[in-house]
Every structure is written in C-alpha cells, then in structure tokens.
Scaffold this motif. Structure first.
Motif, PDB file in Angstrom:
ATOM      1  N   VAL A 194       0.826  -1.211   0.000  1.00 54.88           N
ATOM      2  CA  VAL A 194       0.000   0.000   0.000  1.00 54.88           C
ATOM      3  C   VAL A 194       0.860   1.261   0.000  1.00 54.88           C
ATOM      4  O   VAL A 194       0.588   2.216  -0.733  1.00 54.88           O
ATOM      5  N   ARG A 195       1.894   1.286   0.846  1.00 57.95           N
ATOM      6  CA  ARG A 195       2.745   2.480   0.912  1.00 57.95           C
ATOM      7  C   ARG A 195       3.346   2.801  -0.454  1.00 57.95           C
ATOM      8  O   ARG A 195       3.333   3.950  -0.912  1.00 57.95           O
ATOM      9  N   GLU A 196       3.867   1.779  -1.096  1.00 52.98           N
ATOM     10  CA  GLU A 196       4.517   1.970  -2.395  1.00 52.98           C
ATOM     11  C   GLU A 196       3.511   2.442  -3.447  1.00 52.98           C
ATOM     12  O   GLU A 196       3.770   3.400  -4.188  1.00 52.98           O
ATOM     13  N   VAL A 197       2.360   1.803  -3.505  1.00 52.29           N
ATOM     14  CA  VAL A 197       1.379   2.120  -4.544  1.00 52.29           C
ATOM     15  C   VAL A 197       0.799   3.516  -4.336  1.00 52.29           C
ATOM     16  O   VAL A 197       0.742   4.335  -5.267  1.00 52.29           O
ATOM     17  N   LEU A 198       0.365   3.816  -3.112  1.00 53.00           N
ATOM     18  CA  LEU A 198      -0.269   5.108  -2.871  1.00 53.00           C
ATOM     19  C   LEU A 198       0.754   6.241  -2.890  1.00 53.00           C
ATOM     20  O   LEU A 198       0.455   7.359  -3.319  1.00 53.00           O
ATOM     21  N   GLY A 199       1.979   5.954  -2.436  1.00 56.80           N
ATOM     22  CA  GLY A 199       3.032   6.962  -2.509  1.00 56.80           C
ATOM     23  C   GLY A 199       3.336   7.357  -3.941  1.00 56.80           C
ATOM     24  O   GLY A 199       3.541   8.537  -4.245  1.00 56.80           O
ATOM     25  N   ALA A 200       3.354   6.380  -4.837  1.00 56.96           N
ATOM     26  CA  ALA A 200       3.628   6.664  -6.245  1.00 56.96           C
ATOM     27  C   ALA A 200       2.513   7.501  -6.861  1.00 56.96           C
ATOM     28  O   ALA A 200       2.764   8.349  -7.723  1.00 56.96           O
ATOM     29  N   VAL A 216       1.231   3.473   6.891  1.00 55.68           N
ATOM     30  CA  VAL A 216       0.163   2.482   6.869  1.00 55.68           C
ATOM     31  C   VAL A 216       0.142   1.720   8.186  1.00 55.68           C
ATOM     32  O   VAL A 216       1.203   1.356   8.718  1.00 55.68           O
ATOM     33  N   ASP A 217      -1.058   1.480   8.720  1.00 57.28           N
ATOM     34  CA  ASP A 217      -1.166   0.682   9.944  1.00 57.28           C
ATOM     35  C   ASP A 217      -2.557   0.083  10.023  1.00 57.28           C
ATOM     36  O   ASP A 217      -3.466   0.454   9.267  1.00 57.28           O
ATOM     37  N   GLY A 218      -2.728  -0.847  10.959  1.00 60.60           N
ATOM     38  CA  GLY A 218      -4.037  -1.424  11.212  1.00 60.60           C
ATOM     39  C   GLY A 218      -4.951  -0.405  11.873  1.00 60.60           C
ATOM     40  O   GLY A 218      -4.502   0.467  12.624  1.00 60.60           O
ATOM     41  N   HIS A 219      -6.270  -0.529  11.624  1.00 61.03           N
ATOM     42  CA  HIS A 219      -7.157   0.537  12.114  1.00 61.03           C
ATOM     43  C   HIS A 219      -7.325   0.531  13.633  1.00 61.03           C
ATOM     44  O   HIS A 219      -7.538   1.594  14.226  1.00 61.03           O
ATOM     45  N   ALA A 220      -7.212  -0.602  14.296  1.00 65.27           N
ATOM     46  CA  ALA A 220      -7.293  -0.591  15.760  1.00 65.27           C
ATOM     47  C   ALA A 220      -6.091   0.135  16.359  1.00 65.27           C
ATOM     48  O   ALA A 220      -6.235   0.937  17.294  1.00 65.27           O
TER      49      ALA A 220
END
Length: 405
Positions: free
Chosen positions: A190-196, A204-208
């Motif tokens: 996710v970090r790589e894709v959304l950062g690009a 990125v982390d878990g919602h809890a």
C-alpha cells in the motif's frame, strides 16, 4: 622504542563519534516530540511551563520551539501572558494548524473513506467511495483521486503526508497489507502504490492501532498509562498501548482476535470453523440477523441503528445483544492485559446508552468506569486514517516533509 609518524597504534582505537551522533539525533528527536506533544495538550503554553512539564532545560525548550516554528508546526500565540502580573509578559506557543494538513484513508469492506485532517486531528473534509470492486489497484487509485479532489478544495493548506488505516493484518514497517480476508488482499504494498500516486509520504497501519494513537493524541485516553482499543465492524480486531507505545509484535501481527472462540456461537466462519469472534460480531452478521427479523432489507448497519432510533424494539434488541457480546470479549482482554482504559468502537455503543450499559456490564461492573466509547463517534474512520500519519508526525516532528515546508 620511539614511535614514528607512520607507526600503527598498539591496539585498535574505537570510533565513537558516529555513535554519539546517533544518540544525539535520537535525543533531539525525542525532545522535539515531547515539546510538540506538550504544545498540543496544553497550548497556548509558556515555554517555561513546557520546561517544567517535560523536565527539559529552558534553553532546550526554546531551541526546539524555534525549530518547530521554522517548520511551521508551532507559532507564538497572539495573546502574551504576564507572570503574576509583573515583569515581561510571556509569549506562549500554540500548535500552528493554519498551514498544513494530512490526508487520511480508511479502507473498509464496502467503501473507502478519504479525508483531510488538521494537526489537531480534526476532520476538515471527507468523502466515502463505495467500492465498485475490491481489487487493491483500483481501490487505491480511487483513494488517490479522492484525496486529490479534497485537496483541490483546500488551496491554502499543504499536505504533510497520507495515513492509511486498514483492517486485518497490516505490517506497519513495510507499509504492506499482509492479509485482509474479507477484501481478499494478500501482500499488498500500500505504501509503495499510494506513494507513487500521490507523491507524498505514506504511512500504513491497522485501524485498531490507528485509533489507539488517535485516542492517545486527541481523545479521552490522553494521559492514560495503558489503553486497549477494541474495533468491532466487519473486521474485529484490537490494539494495546502502554507507556505511550503501541505493541505491534513480529511483522505487526499483534491484535488479531478475529478467530477467538465464542462459547455457544454457531456462526460459520470463513476459516472453516464456527463460533469465531469476528463471525459472531461482524456487521455482516448483524445485518443478516436484522434482515431475517424483518427490520431492514439492507446490508448497511446504520439502517439497523436508524430503525432502533425510530423505536423498532427488535433492532434495539439486536444492537444490545451485540454490545453485550462485545463486552464479554472486552472483559476477556481486560483480564489478560489489565489496561487502565478500554475504548470500544462499535455502532450500537456509539449511538445508544443502553448498548454502552450492556457493554460495561458484560465487561465486568467493577471495571465499568474504565470502559469508554470512541472519542470520535462522527468521524471514526476518517480519524483512523489521518491518525496514522499524525502519530508519525508527533513522534518525529523534525522529520516533517521538507518538500511540504
């Protein structure tokens, strides 16, 4: 024998300077963090008060306030204060929430929430993007487009980064969704894709875990020495923080409680067993039971809440029963972890006092004062996403993106 200029030393000389530099860097980062947290919690606040609260020297506080001011994170308050009415007035500092904002993304099963938050964790704008499909490429592309649209409406602010909160197993260090059973995601970077796609730093982390950090920074759990957060949606998971540190475990797998057994439950689970906690408590189960009882024909849990608010006794009973079952799960975690504060995010508990009462009773009446509903009833998913990046900012404010500043 005299030593010449070319003689080697009799033993290796350790090179300690880099170690000292690393230690100094860590110390500066920690000190800047506690100063910024003090401004968040107490501002407008005098520098002398920050020194007293944090144990830092007045000179160190002044230095860190100058650095944080340079980065646009704090500013002098407009109203100087006199000390006991005499002498030069103190110029207190406060959080500067006029320049920067952060993006927040929360990926749920039916939709993604995108939002913009200020540095105090307040939601400035948000949108819900219903999933046309749940493939990660498409979901993240639409999230980036949604953030772009929101940013276009806030021309006077600059983004520091994007936080992403997702249910399931999330590896914070690599920014990867390792596994999300209901979305069908496996090892999604996710970090790589959304950062690009955004050109911004992405966390990125878990919602809890994200919501534990939100409660510590901006909510009722601020100042609590240990906090347990229980999230009950379509995904059911938990997070635990003690002494201002959230426990992650190897590859951030801590908090996976979805498959804890629920005595007496016959709900089938996708894992092949029956009676797993997530299968029993999920919003899908709540809505299926509501449809079977004729309360609604929807798969939206808020329609069950609306029916209960309109006086539907069956809807109210379903919500109270779910809250009571959630309380039993909270009680089990209370026994194991013994936190000072428990925060529960669950739709019935958010909206109805009798659901909160049922939750507390099931968790254990002797601990009821420690069991609280979420501090963000109207913005919990948006807050979860934004808090991922805000936690990173408040932990290391000197690393705020130089591109943004």
């Amino acid at each position: 024998m005299p030593r010449t200029a070319a003689s080697a030393p009799a033993f290796p000389v350790p090179r300690l300077t880099p170690v000292f530099r690393a230690a100094d860097s860590d110390r500066r980062r920690t000190s800047a963090s506690v100063v910024l947290r003090s401004v968040l919690e107490h501002g407008p606040v005098a520098r002398s008060t920050i020194a007293r609260l944090t144990g830092l020297s007045p000179a160190s506080v002044t230095e860190h306030c100058a650095r944080l001011t340079e980065r646009g994170l704090v500013r002098d308050s407009a109203a100087p204060r006199r000390s006991n009415g005499v002498g030069r007035p103190h110029v207190p500092v406060e959080l500067d929430d006029s320049r920067f904002l952060v993006g927040g993304v929360h990926v749920a099963v039916p939709y993604t929430t995108v939002a913009l938050l200020d540095l105090r964790g307040r939601v400035l704008a948000r949108r819900e993007l219903k999933h046309e499909e749940t493939g990660p490429g498409r979901v993240l592309a639409r999230a980036a487009e949604g953030l772009d649209g929101l940013l276009a409406g806030m021309p006077g602010h600059r983004p520091l980064g994007v936080g992403v909160a997702v249910g399931g197993w999330v590896d914070r260090e690599t920014g990867t969704v390792v596994e999300h059973e209901l979305l069908g995601w496996r090892e999604v970077p996710v970090r790589e894709v959304l950062g690009a796609r955004t050109g911004l730093p992405v966390h990125v982390d878990g919602h809890a875990r994200a919501l534990v950090n939100a409660e510590r920074l901006f909510g009722r759990a601020r100042g609590s020495r240990s906090v347990l957060h229980l999230f009950v949606g379509n995904v059911v998971d938990a997070a635990f923080a003690t002494n201002d540190e959230v426990h992650h475990g190897p590859r951030s797998a801590a908090g996976a409680i979805a498959h804890l057994p629920v005595p007496g439950s016959g709900e089938p689970c996708a894992c092949g067993r029956t009676g797993c906690l997530q299968a029993e408590l999920s919003e899908r189960t709540l809505c299926r039971r509501a449809r079977a009882a004729g309360v609604t024909d929807s798969a939206n849990p808020m329609h069950v809440v609306a029916a209960a608010a309109a006086g539907d006794a069956v809807a109210r009973r379903l919500l109270v029963e779910r809250a009571r079952a959630t309380g039993r799960a909270a009680g089990l975690l209370l026994d194991v972890l013994n936190p000072e504060t428990v925060v529960v995010t669950e739709v019935g508990v958010i909206h109805f006092d009798d659901c909160l009462a049922a939750l507390r009773e099931a968790a254990g009446t002797e601990r009821s004062a420690a069991v609280l509903p979420t501090s963000f009833p109207d913005s919990v998913l948006a807050t979860a996403g934004g808090s991922v990046v805000l936690d990173a900012l408040f932990r290391d404010p000197l690393a705020a993106s130089p591109e943004a500043i």
